[in-house]
Design a protein around this motif. Structure first.
Motif, PDB file in Angstrom:
ATOM      1  N   GLU A  33       0.840  -1.198   0.000  1.00  0.00           N
ATOM      2  CA  GLU A  33       0.000   0.000   0.000  1.00  0.00           C
ATOM      3  C   GLU A  33       0.871   1.242   0.000  1.00  0.00           C
ATOM      4  O   GLU A  33       0.603   2.218  -0.681  1.00  0.00           O
ATOM      5  CB  GLU A  33      -0.919  -0.013   1.219  1.00  0.00           C
ATOM      6  CG  GLU A  33      -1.889   1.152   1.271  1.00  0.00           C
ATOM      7  CD  GLU A  33      -2.957   1.115   0.200  1.00  0.00           C
ATOM      8  OE1 GLU A  33      -2.889   1.955  -0.724  1.00  0.00           O
ATOM      9  OE2 GLU A  33      -3.843   0.267   0.264  1.00  0.00           O
ATOM     10  N   THR A  52       0.295   2.743  -5.664  1.00  0.00           N
ATOM     11  CA  THR A  52       0.353   4.044  -6.351  1.00  0.00           C
ATOM     12  C   THR A  52       1.287   4.001  -7.538  1.00  0.00           C
ATOM     13  O   THR A  52       0.981   4.558  -8.610  1.00  0.00           O
ATOM     14  CB  THR A  52       0.794   5.142  -5.366  1.00  0.00           C
ATOM     15  OG1 THR A  52      -0.078   5.146  -4.236  1.00  0.00           O
ATOM     16  CG2 THR A  52       0.745   6.505  -6.034  1.00  0.00           C
ATOM     17  N   GLU A  86      -9.155  -1.881  -7.737  1.00  0.00           N
ATOM     18  CA  GLU A  86      -8.464  -0.702  -8.258  1.00  0.00           C
ATOM     19  C   GLU A  86      -7.555  -1.084  -9.419  1.00  0.00           C
ATOM     20  O   GLU A  86      -7.478  -0.367 -10.435  1.00  0.00           O
ATOM     21  CB  GLU A  86      -7.671  -0.035  -7.139  1.00  0.00           C
ATOM     22  CG  GLU A  86      -7.199   1.355  -7.481  1.00  0.00           C
ATOM     23  CD  GLU A  86      -7.222   2.282  -6.284  1.00  0.00           C
ATOM     24  OE1 GLU A  86      -7.141   3.495  -6.497  1.00  0.00           O
ATOM     25  OE2 GLU A  86      -7.317   1.807  -5.143  1.00  0.00           O
ATOM     26  N   LEU A 286      -0.803  13.454  -1.291  1.00  0.00           N
ATOM     27  CA  LEU A 286      -1.260  12.089  -1.034  1.00  0.00           C
ATOM     28  C   LEU A 286      -0.693  11.647   0.309  1.00  0.00           C
ATOM     29  O   LEU A 286       0.513  11.459   0.459  1.00  0.00           O
ATOM     30  CB  LEU A 286      -0.797  11.147  -2.146  1.00  0.00           C
ATOM     31  CG  LEU A 286      -1.063   9.655  -1.917  1.00  0.00           C
ATOM     32  CD1 LEU A 286      -2.559   9.379  -1.819  1.00  0.00           C
ATOM     33  CD2 LEU A 286      -0.441   8.817  -3.034  1.00  0.00           C
ATOM     34  N   GLN A 288      -0.780   8.763   3.217  1.00  0.00           N
ATOM     35  CA  GLN A 288      -1.135   7.362   3.454  1.00  0.00           C
ATOM     36  C   GLN A 288      -1.530   7.155   4.905  1.00  0.00           C
ATOM     37  O   GLN A 288      -0.782   7.504   5.826  1.00  0.00           O
ATOM     38  CB  GLN A 288       0.051   6.447   3.110  1.00  0.00           C
ATOM     39  CG  GLN A 288       0.500   6.503   1.660  1.00  0.00           C
ATOM     40  CD  GLN A 288      -0.406   5.706   0.741  1.00  0.00           C
ATOM     41  OE1 GLN A 288      -1.310   5.010   1.186  1.00  0.00           O
ATOM     42  NE2 GLN A 288      -0.159   5.794  -0.564  1.00  0.00           N
ATOM     43  N   ARG A 334      -5.481   8.507   1.816  1.00  0.00           N
ATOM     44  CA  ARG A 334      -5.652   7.116   1.398  1.00  0.00           C
ATOM     45  C   ARG A 334      -5.742   6.247   2.645  1.00  0.00           C
ATOM     46  O   ARG A 334      -4.755   6.087   3.370  1.00  0.00           O
ATOM     47  CB  ARG A 334      -4.473   6.695   0.527  1.00  0.00           C
ATOM     48  CG  ARG A 334      -4.432   5.219   0.153  1.00  0.00           C
ATOM     49  CD  ARG A 334      -5.474   4.841  -0.869  1.00  0.00           C
ATOM     50  NE  ARG A 334      -5.213   3.503  -1.404  1.00  0.00           N
ATOM     51  CZ  ARG A 334      -5.920   2.926  -2.348  1.00  0.00           C
ATOM     52  NH1 ARG A 334      -6.961   3.570  -2.867  1.00  0.00           N
ATOM     53  NH2 ARG A 334      -5.621   1.724  -2.798  1.00  0.00           N
ATOM     54  N   SER A 365      -9.747   8.294  -0.143  1.00  0.00           N
ATOM     55  CA  SER A 365      -9.790   7.122  -1.018  1.00  0.00           C
ATOM     56  C   SER A 365      -9.643   5.900  -0.132  1.00  0.00           C
ATOM     57  O   SER A 365      -8.608   5.706   0.509  1.00  0.00           O
ATOM     58  CB  SER A 365      -8.661   7.164  -2.052  1.00  0.00           C
ATOM     59  OG  SER A 365      -8.540   5.926  -2.719  1.00  0.00           O
ATOM     60  N   SER A 367      -9.196   1.962   0.610  1.00  0.00           N
ATOM     61  CA  SER A 367      -8.541   0.816  -0.019  1.00  0.00           C
ATOM     62  C   SER A 367      -9.296  -0.464   0.343  1.00  0.00           C
ATOM     63  O   SER A 367     -10.507  -0.528   0.200  1.00  0.00           O
ATOM     64  CB  SER A 367      -7.078   0.768   0.410  1.00  0.00           C
ATOM     65  OG  SER A 367      -6.379  -0.273  -0.229  1.00  0.00           O
ATOM     66  N   VAL A 493      -7.929   5.763  -6.387  1.00  0.00           N
ATOM     67  CA  VAL A 493      -7.104   6.956  -6.230  1.00  0.00           C
ATOM     68  C   VAL A 493      -7.317   7.936  -7.377  1.00  0.00           C
ATOM     69  O   VAL A 493      -7.401   9.148  -7.159  1.00  0.00           O
ATOM     70  CB  VAL A 493      -5.615   6.556  -6.128  1.00  0.00           C
ATOM     71  CG1 VAL A 493      -4.718   7.776  -6.252  1.00  0.00           C
ATOM     72  CG2 VAL A 493      -5.336   5.842  -4.815  1.00  0.00           C
TER      73      VAL A 493
END
Length: 590
Positions: A33, A52, A86, A286, A288, A334, A365, A367, A493
């Motif tokens: 991830e 990503t 995804e 972005l 995480q 994310r 977003s 996951s 994403v």
């Protein structure tokens, strides 16, 4: 004389940079991830691609005239359903550019279910299967082990407080099987995922939903049976697969094979070099948010803690730094987390609110999992994007303690204590809660549940009654969460970044940048204050020295941070060290 040595290497490199390319995406080792921040883990996983990186590489390759095709090797280390979806979307978009896509597998499950690997392969135009392989298309089975009978024999009873009936994390210790509420939620989750799988099989075989359902019921299949049913296109070994791919794209001697990760890194480096003279662009950050939620700093975890953890100090520092950075115009959070500490989740929620109040749109977003505390940190965002198979919701709270008085008696163990304070011994395993103590526990649970649901109502624009209907600890798929208003859109994403750019008034070309970017020296130097972006660096949970002692200290420390005074009870119950905002059960599909 043919050039040799360094000149030959330079010529070879130049040729590779201009030659036609067949991209390879090898998923044998799974996907990360996010890249580990500590040096040891980073070295050990240096060849493992991140989600990503793969998504960015596929997006760049769609419009690159050099790229002729994509070959995806499916199988190996499991990948979660949300990330699989995804990847499917990204592969389908790549195929829409007119370039052929190929999936190949040695097997989709070897004496095991292979639903998810096959589901991923259906995104490709052509599916190859090794002749000795199988297609483990079996449908879904959710099985849990219940220990109530064993605990009864040992003389151990459990006292559990939960808000509400769907918050079933402790039922494996208190029940002999699924409670009606847990069975209802689990059945609907399995149905929702099966509907998504069935639709993909129907599209793949160009049949009806009923025909696809029959195929799933008839599985698993040998390679020959799968070929006859239209589940795969060709049986062949790797050499035959690549021969067919080269023939399809009319490859020449100059055509090169290139891993997608290498391709993405080369394209990123080339882009940076071209942009060096220009000022930095406004961007979307972005951030995480991965792992169980705890107080303190992010940690890479350990075999005892079960993986990386998301620390509130690190996460809030990242959000503050992004909100203060004038070039960051929006934040994409994310989230891949089953939840954890209520207090830590609340601290992160607050910084999401503050970032929005500072004029920085925040888009989430989701996951594989964004449930319980993972939903808590998401609910204040401007928009929430989830995959159809994302595990989310679980808006509730739980606590528990074992009562071991009977077990102690059977083992000939006695206890004695000196108690100063009316409730000083309430967390002792030797006695149950008194009615007065249960009142205190209920007050604690009610307060957390009211705060959680109240913030959901404010963030999602719902009435308290509607939130309670959807909450009560119940887990939803992303598809059902969309229907219920808990998320705003299905996607990944790329879709979340588009929303963030639009809300920030940025052009579609505005970059999505990992945040914060910390170099090796930044990680070695201590932060000057709590608002320094270096404060977001991960904690080192495994320093040199007594490894076992360090791991044990990390685990017990995490329990104490997340559960407070009941951490010993939580550990004895087998509950996650993450905390009371905890996703019930295990939601892994194969």
């Amino acid at each position: 004389m043919a050039p040799t040595g360094i000149p030959n290497s330079i010529m070879k490199l130049a040729k590779q940079r201009s030659a036609p390319v067949i991209l390879e995406l090898d998923l044998t080792d799974g996907l990360l991830e996010t890249r580990p921040s500590d040096p040891l883990s980073a070295v050990m996983s240096r060849h493992q691609p991140t989600v990503t990186d793969v998504l960015t590489g596929l997006k760049l390759a769609r419009d690159d005239h050099r790229v002729q095709a994509l070959v995806v090797k499916v199988g190996g280390r499991p990948i979660g359903l949300g990330i699989v979806q995804e990847l499917r979307d990204a592969i389908l978009r790549f195929g829409e550019s007119g370039k052929p896509t190929f999936a190949w597998a040695e097997t989709f499950g070897e004496f095991a279910a292979g639903n998810l690997p096959y589901y991923l392969a259906t995104a490709c135009e052509t599916i190859f299967l090794q002749p000795s392989g199988d297609v483990g298309l079996t449908g879904l089975a959710v099985e849990r082990v219940f220990l109530r009978g064993t605990l009864d024999k040992l003389g151990v009873s459990m006292e559990v407080g939960a808000r509400h009936e769907f918050k079933s994390a402790a039922e494996q210790l208190t029940e002999h099987g699924f409670s009606p509420a847990a069975r209802e939620a689990t059945t609907r989750m399995a149905q929702s995922v099966t509907e998504q799988l069935t639709e993909a099989v129907a599209r793949r075989t160009q049949g009806s939903i009923d025909q696809a359902s029959k195929l799933i019921n008839d599985g698993p299949f040998t390679a020959e049976q799968a070929l006859a049913a239209g589940l795969v296109d060709t049986l062949g070994y790797r050499d035959e697969v690549y021969t067919a791919v080269r023939k399809r794209v009319q490859a020449t001697e100059d055509t090169t094979l290139l891993y997608l990760g290498r391709y993405q890194r080369y394209k990123e480096l080339s882009s940076r070099l071209r942009q060096l003279p220009a000022p930095r662009q406004d961007a979307v950050a972005l951030i995480q948010a991965t792992g169980a939620i705890r107080r303190g700093r992010n940690g890479r975890g350990s075999p005892l803690t079960g993986g990386s953890s998301m620390g509130s100090d690190s996460m809030t520092a990242m959000l503050r730094a992004a909100a203060a950075d004038p070039r960051i115009k929006a934040i994409l959070l994310r989230v891949n987390s089953p939840g954890g500490s209520y207090v830590a989740s609340d601290a992160i929620w607050r910084e999401v609110v503050r970032a929005r109040n500072a004029g920085k749109p925040v888009v989430v977003s989701m996951s594989d999992v964004a449930a319980s505390g993972g939903y808590f940190i998401s609910m204040a965002a401007d928009a929430i994007v989830a995959q159809p198979g994302t595990v989310t919701g679980s808006i509730g709270v739980i606590t528990a303690k074992p009562v071991l008085s009977e077990a102690y008696g059977k083992a000939g163990i006695s206890t004695d204590s000196v108690v100063l304070g009316k409730h000083a011994g309430m967390f002792s395993f030797a006695q149950p809660f008194s009615s007065d103590e249960w009142g205190l526990v209920d007050t604690w649970l009610d307060r957390i549940y009211a705060d959680f649901t109240g913030k959901v109502a404010a963030g999602r624009g719902m009435t308290a009654e509607r939130v309670h209907d959807l909450a009560r600890g119940r887990v939803w798929t992303g598809a059902d969460a969309l229907d219920n208003g808990l998320v705003d859109q299905l996607g990944g994403v790329e879709e979340a970044a588009e929303i963030a750019r639009r809300r920030a008034g940025l052009p579609a070309t505005a970059p999505l940048v990992p945040f914060p970017r910390l170099g090796p020296l930044d990680r070695l130097r201590p932060a000057s204050n709590s608002e320094d972006r270096r404060a977001a660096a991960s904690a080192d949970l495994m320093p040199f020295g007594d490894l076992a002692g360090t791991l044990l200290a990390a685990t017990t420390g995490m329990l104490a941070e997340s559960w407070g005074p009941v951490w010993q009870a939580a550990a004895a119950c087998g509950l996650s060290p993450a905390g009371p905002l905890l996703l019930p059960g295990t939601w892994t599909f194969h």
